[in-house]
Enzyme design. Structure first.
Site, mmCIF file in Angstrom:
data_model
loop_
_atom_site.group_PDB
_atom_site.id
_atom_site.type_symbol
_atom_site.label_atom_id
_atom_site.label_comp_id
_atom_site.label_asym_id
_atom_site.label_seq_id
_atom_site.Cartn_x
_atom_site.Cartn_y
_atom_site.Cartn_z
ATOM 1 N N HIS A 148 -11.948 45.634 1.948
ATOM 2 C CA HIS A 148 -10.552 46.061 1.944
ATOM 3 C C HIS A 148 -10.030 46.005 3.374
ATOM 4 C CE1 HIS A 148 -6.953 48.501 1.135
ATOM 5 N NE2 HIS A 148 -7.266 49.194 2.221
ATOM 6 N N SER A 150 -6.334 47.187 5.463
ATOM 7 C CA SER A 150 -4.971 47.716 5.451
ATOM 8 C C SER A 150 -4.631 48.260 6.826
ATOM 9 C CB SER A 150 -4.816 48.806 4.387
ATOM 10 O OG SER A 150 -5.626 49.922 4.691
#
Length: 284
Positions: A148, A150
């Site tokens: 992930h 972000s």
């Protein structure tokens, strides 16, 4: 009245060197003292921690001027555990975390321009050192997992993505001397990407890292990422040299990093930048 008999005592004071000679010379000093109780309480599995991506702090003439990154990985299973013995491939099950920040250190209040938070869960297999050849071609291993990335923001500034990836590692040359290491990687995107729907045009679906160098000498790393139709990619070049070759007992590397392309920051992944920075790397 008779006086009580007198009592005489002789006290012999030996020099410190003599007293020490009466003790067991083979016993280390630490063994003569009871260890603090905190040493008897296990609070971590430090042997399962290791480095992952490079760790550095660099600075350059263009805004945002500063850039730094730290990274670590943690191997989840013990080699002697039931799952590792039952399913050997799980011996390489690991969690990794990398954080990279662009810092407008010269701006008012020195704000962080953008930060990428990158946790990963993957399985990896690395060839044992004793099974690699002295020179020539070596297959070093592979890695596959889910990650992930972000920037931790909300609203219009929010950027995030999830991807599954796999990469291989091969080398040419002598691993104890001069060698070249190739690390091709491919990935695919999963989940919602509504906050950056065209990110794949700039990040693409694969990259290649080429490392040329020697353990106690200079090391050159070229990271190439292909974007849409090979027009929106990026190139990052890291050149490092061990500082202890010049300043003895200084554990670190002098680092020069050159960046050209799209997506140095996740915030402005669709903007092209070109910059060079200098600094110190602890892990290259």
């Amino acid at each position: 009245m008779r006086e009580p008999p007198s009592v005489r005592a002789a006290i012999e004071i030996k020099p410190a060197s003599a007293q020490a000679s009466d003790a067991d010379d083979s016993a280390p000093l630490d063994s003569l003292q009871p260890p603090p109780v905190v040493k008897k309480i296990k609070r971590s599995f430090l042997e399962n921690f290791s480095t992952y991506e490079p760790v550095y702090f660099i600075y350059g003439p263009d805004d945002p001027a500063a850039k730094f990154q730290f990274s670590f990985m943690y191997r989840i299973l013990a080699d002697e555990g039931y799952l590792a013995r039952k399913f050997p491939v799980l011996k390489g099950l690991s969690f990794a975390y990398t954080q990279r920040s662009l810092w407008d250190i010269e701006g008012d209040s020195s704000p962080f321009y953008d930060t990428s938070y990158m946790p990963e869960l993957f399985c990896a297999y690395m060839m044992p050192a004793e099974k690699t050849k002295g020179g020539g071609f070596n297959w070093l291993g592979w890695q596959a997992g889910i990650g992930h990335e972000s920037n931790g923001r909300d609203g219009d500034a929010s950027r995030s993505m999830n991807k599954v990836s796999a990469r291989a590692l091969v080398s040419f040359g002598n691993l104890d001397g001069w060698r070249m290491i190739l690390m091709p990687r491919i990935w695919g995107y999963i989940g919602d990407m509504s906050d950056n729907p065209d990110l794949d045009d700039y990040r693409g679906y694969g990259d290649l890292t080429v490392t040329l160098g020697k353990n106690d000498s200079v090391n050159l790393v070229v990271h190439m990422r292909a974007g849409q139709r090979l027009k929106k990619g990026a190139v990052q070049v890291d050149l490092t040299y061990p500082l202890d070759a010049v300043f003895k007992n200084f554990a670190g590397y002098f680092m020069i990093q050159y960046w050209n392309g799209y997506g140095e920051s996740l915030l402005n992944y669709d903007k092209r930048t070109d910059t060079i920075r200098f600094g110190i790397s602890l892990v290259r």
